[in-house]
Enzyme design. Structure first.
Site, PDB file in Angstrom:
ATOM      1  NE  ARG A   1      -3.867  -0.606   0.186  1.00  0.00           N
ATOM      2  CZ  ARG A   1      -5.005  -0.660   0.870  1.00  0.00           C
ATOM      3  NH1 ARG A   1      -5.164  -1.580   1.800  1.00  0.00           N
ATOM      4  NH2 ARG A   1      -5.969   0.234   0.670  1.00  0.00           N
TER       5      ARG A   1
ATOM      6  CG  ASP B   1     -12.679  -3.031  -2.306  1.00  0.00           C
ATOM      7  OD1 ASP B   1     -12.959  -1.838  -2.112  1.00  0.00           O
ATOM      8  OD2 ASP B   1     -11.512  -3.471  -2.267  1.00  0.00           O
TER       9      ASP B   1
ATOM     10  NE  ARG C   1     -10.184  -1.831   9.119  1.00  0.00           N
ATOM     11  CZ  ARG C   1      -9.254  -1.751   8.172  1.00  0.00           C
ATOM     12  NH1 ARG C   1      -8.498  -2.804   7.921  1.00  0.00           N
ATOM     13  NH2 ARG C   1      -9.063  -0.658   7.483  1.00  0.00           N
TER      14      ARG C   1
HETATM   15  C1  EPZ Z   1      -9.219   2.320  -2.011  1.00  0.00           C
HETATM   16  O1  EPZ Z   1      -7.961   2.123  -1.415  1.00  0.00           O
HETATM   17  C2  EPZ Z   1     -10.214   1.554  -1.156  1.00  0.00           C
HETATM   18  N1  EPZ Z   1     -10.201   2.076   0.218  1.00  0.00           N
HETATM   19  C3  EPZ Z   1      -9.873   0.063  -1.135  1.00  0.00           C
HETATM   20  O2  EPZ Z   1     -10.911  -0.597  -0.408  1.00  0.00           O
HETATM   21  C4  EPZ Z   1      -9.890  -0.445  -2.575  1.00  0.00           C
HETATM   22  O3  EPZ Z   1      -9.531  -1.817  -2.582  1.00  0.00           O
HETATM   23  C5  EPZ Z   1      -8.877   0.364  -3.407  1.00  0.00           C
HETATM   24  O4  EPZ Z   1      -9.224   1.769  -3.345  1.00  0.00           O
HETATM   25  C6  EPZ Z   1      -8.891  -0.053  -4.879  1.00  0.00           C
HETATM   26  O5  EPZ Z   1     -10.179   0.105  -5.395  1.00  0.00           O
HETATM   27  C7  EPZ Z   1     -10.863   3.224   0.480  1.00  0.00           C
HETATM   28  O6  EPZ Z   1     -11.438   3.842  -0.385  1.00  0.00           O
HETATM   29  C8  EPZ Z   1     -10.857   3.676   1.914  1.00  0.00           C
HETATM   30  P1  EPZ Z   1      -5.489   2.671  -4.467  1.00  0.00           P
HETATM   31  P2  EPZ Z   1      -6.684   2.997  -1.939  1.00  0.00           P
HETATM   32  O7  EPZ Z   1      -4.628   3.822  -4.082  1.00  0.00           O
HETATM   33  O8  EPZ Z   1      -7.117   4.293  -2.454  1.00  0.00           O
HETATM   34  C9  EPZ Z   1      -1.230   1.211  -5.799  1.00  0.00           C
HETATM   35  C10 EPZ Z   1     -11.810  -1.968   1.241  1.00  0.00           C
HETATM   36  O9  EPZ Z   1     -11.816  -3.212   1.312  1.00  0.00           O
HETATM   37  N2  EPZ Z   1      -0.778   2.524  -5.312  1.00  0.00           N
HETATM   38  O10 EPZ Z   1      -6.561   2.887  -5.488  1.00  0.00           O
HETATM   39  O11 EPZ Z   1      -5.661   2.954  -0.857  1.00  0.00           O
HETATM   40  C11 EPZ Z   1      -1.760   0.312  -4.676  1.00  0.00           C
HETATM   41  O12 EPZ Z   1      -0.708  -0.404  -4.054  1.00  0.00           O
HETATM   42  C12 EPZ Z   1     -10.548  -1.250   0.817  1.00  0.00           C
HETATM   43  O13 EPZ Z   1     -12.804  -1.230   1.472  1.00  0.00           O
HETATM   44  C13 EPZ Z   1       0.527   2.929  -5.553  1.00  0.00           C
HETATM   45  O14 EPZ Z   1       1.313   2.201  -6.145  1.00  0.00           O
HETATM   46  O15 EPZ Z   1      -6.170   2.088  -3.144  1.00  0.00           O
HETATM   47  C14 EPZ Z   1      -2.702  -0.604  -5.422  1.00  0.00           C
HETATM   48  O16 EPZ Z   1      -1.978  -1.637  -6.036  1.00  0.00           O
HETATM   49  C15 EPZ Z   1      -9.372  -2.195   0.677  1.00  0.00           C
HETATM   50  N3  EPZ Z   1       0.943   4.147  -5.103  1.00  0.00           N
HETATM   51  C16 EPZ Z   1      -3.294   0.296  -6.506  1.00  0.00           C
HETATM   52  O17 EPZ Z   1      -2.372   1.401  -6.636  1.00  0.00           O
HETATM   53  C17 EPZ Z   1       0.102   5.014  -4.454  1.00  0.00           C
HETATM   54  O18 EPZ Z   1       0.523   6.134  -4.089  1.00  0.00           O
HETATM   55  C18 EPZ Z   1      -4.654   0.854  -6.181  1.00  0.00           C
HETATM   56  O19 EPZ Z   1      -4.564   1.447  -4.893  1.00  0.00           O
HETATM   57  C19 EPZ Z   1      -1.228   4.588  -4.226  1.00  0.00           C
HETATM   58  C20 EPZ Z   1      -1.651   3.353  -4.668  1.00  0.00           C
END
Ligand code: EPZ
Length: 448
Positions: free
Chosen positions: A127, A323, A415
């Protein structure tokens, strides 16, 4: 520690209301830091993550109170102390709830300063937040990392609009888009965010910000344009319904061959899920909500006796949401044939595979892909919840399994799902919350 005790085999029937979206409410609560006027959010679910964020906002000078009936509770927030002393999101809270990172953009834009602990990894991956920091730096924030904390400082004359490419190796970032979009609302000039997240929760956040006086266009598309304004006013906003919760309950109907009507269902925000459910032989009868609103529709879910196998790959919206991957896997373990699931967002998001296998599922993982060979039945067993959505998948499997399933560590589930056991029990499931100390010896188990 709380566990769920489930006697499987009961058909679910009846209706339930889909609650407000956790993943919309969290960044929308953080947006209250963009103004010193009162912010009211309706339909905010009463969840552990929501409580953690309210506590954190309190430490950031934003007082909140959350009250009302389940699923329709109102969160009232009011930022009254914007001093730098009250602008530190501590590790103790951030480590339990990574969405705390969404306080960074609003604080640095409004206060010119923010200190937020770097969120750690979690069960589904490491993350990173590099894209968040890249976006805020493009707006002129000076970002430094020390002692595990991110410190962001705006120039004296404030943040300045910029054209930002926010794409990463996995596509767009949801909370990264929320962070940069919020900051850009108070930056001087125009900001373009290319490869912005198109998730419905981001659209809902943009709608809330526009009601606060922000000038945003392109929300829901990969190209967001934000014209900065001097300040934002308070707002009264109803949080959109939770599409992940809705998808979870649709699959609860399917896996028990039940008949459930979901009220307040955002069916128009889940068309990739709808397409896959129809391909599996699940029937969805949609009645639009008031003013023909398909984000608050009534959807009756029934299914063919035997489900068909499908293939899907998780993608950024409008693709299939990561999700709901675990919940789909649980359901497809009982389909008539082989399904193929590929996880493109969090390639390690398969902690539910070993637990479903304990219940008799036939799963073969090859890297980011799992082959699901349908079996005739699952058998109840003690299993271990690991992350929020994996836990939901195990609940679904337990509802369909023969015999008793014990799900340990349901705090993961709390959660993201409010009163899940009560709502499933109302639909006819035999499920109850039990302290693991009170479990009969023959029913405890699962690796420690
Ligand atoms: C949001 O998380 C959701 N959480 C997650 O839901 C959801 O799984 C995720 O989006 C993807 O849809 C909330 O909205 C609170 P991302 P987020 O940044 O924003 C990579 C649940 O079960 N990445 O879209 O943290 C990351 O590692 C949760 O309700 C980077 O590389 O997810 C991932 O592989 C779990 N660099 C992809 O991007 C960054 O700076 C998507 O992550 C940010 C992310």
């Amino acid at each position: 520690m709380d566990t769920f005790l489930i006697e499987g085999g009961k058909r679910l029937e009846g209706s339930l209301r889909v609650f407000g979206s956790k993943n919309a409410a969290l960044p929308e609560m953080c947006a209250a830091l963009l103004t010193n006027q009162p912010v009211t959010l309706r339909d905010v679910p009463n969840l552990a993550d929501i409580k953690s964020l309210r506590n954190l906002l309190g430490e950031l000078g934003c007082i909140g109170e959350h009250s009302g009936p389940a699923g329709q509770a109102i969160m009232r927030l009011h930022t009254q102390d914007e001093s730098h002393e009250k602008s530190h999101a501590r590790y103790e809270i951030v480590r339990t709830m990574r969405a705390s990172i969404s306080t960074l953009g609003p604080m640095v834009a409004r206060r010119g300063f923010a200190r937020v602990s770097m969120p750690g990894g979690c069960a589904i991956g490491d993350r990173p937040v590099d894209l968040h920091l890249r976006g805020l730096a493009a707006l002129g924030a000076e970002i430094t990392l020390d002692g595990g904390d991110i410190t962001a400082r705006a120039p004296k004359k404030g943040l300045k609009g910029a054209t930002i490419f926010l794409g990463g190796q996995f596509g767009s970032t949801v909370l990264g888009t929320a962070n940069v979009m919020c900051a850009a609302t108070l930056a001087k000039g125009t900001t373009v965010i290319e490869s912005a997240a198109c998730e419905p929760e981001i659209v809902d956040l943009a709608v809330m910000l526009i009601k606060m006086g922000a000038k945003i266009s392109g929300h829901g598309s990969p190209r967001l344009v934000i014209e900065g304004v001097d300040e934002l006013k308070g707002v009264d906003h109803a949080v959109m319904a939770d599409r992940i919760e809705a998808g979870t309950f649709m699959l609860a109907a399917a896996i028990t061959n039940g008949d459930i009507t979901l009220e307040n269902c955002p069916i128009d925000a889940m068309l990739a899920v709808k397409a896959k459910l129809l391909a599996m032989g699940i029937h969805l009868a949609v009645t639009p909500g008031a003013n023909n609103n398909l984000l608050r529709a009534a959807v009756r879910v029934t299914s063919a006796r035997t489900l068909k196998p499908v293939e899907f790959t998780t993608q950024p919206h409008p693709g299939f949401p990561t999700d709901i991957q675990a919940q789909m896997m649980a359901t497809l373990t009982l389909a008539d044939g082989n399904s193929v699931i590929t996880e493109r967002i969090f390639p390690e998001r398969f902690l539910h595979v070993a637990e479903l296998s304990r219940m008799g599922a036939k799963l073969m993982r090859q890297g980011a892909t799992v082959i699901v060979s349908g079996v005739k039945k699952l058998v109840g067993a003690p299993v271990m919840a690991s992350d929020l959505r994996a836990s939901a998948g195990l609940v679904l499997a337990g509802l369909a399994a023969e015999g008793t399933t014990i799900i340990n560590r349901v705090y993961h589930l709390d959660r993201g799902y409010e009163k899940m056991e009560d709502r499933l029990a109302k639909l006819g499931a035999s499920i109850r919350r039990v302290d693991d100390k009170d479990l009969p010896a023959n029913l405890t188990g699962g690796a420690d």
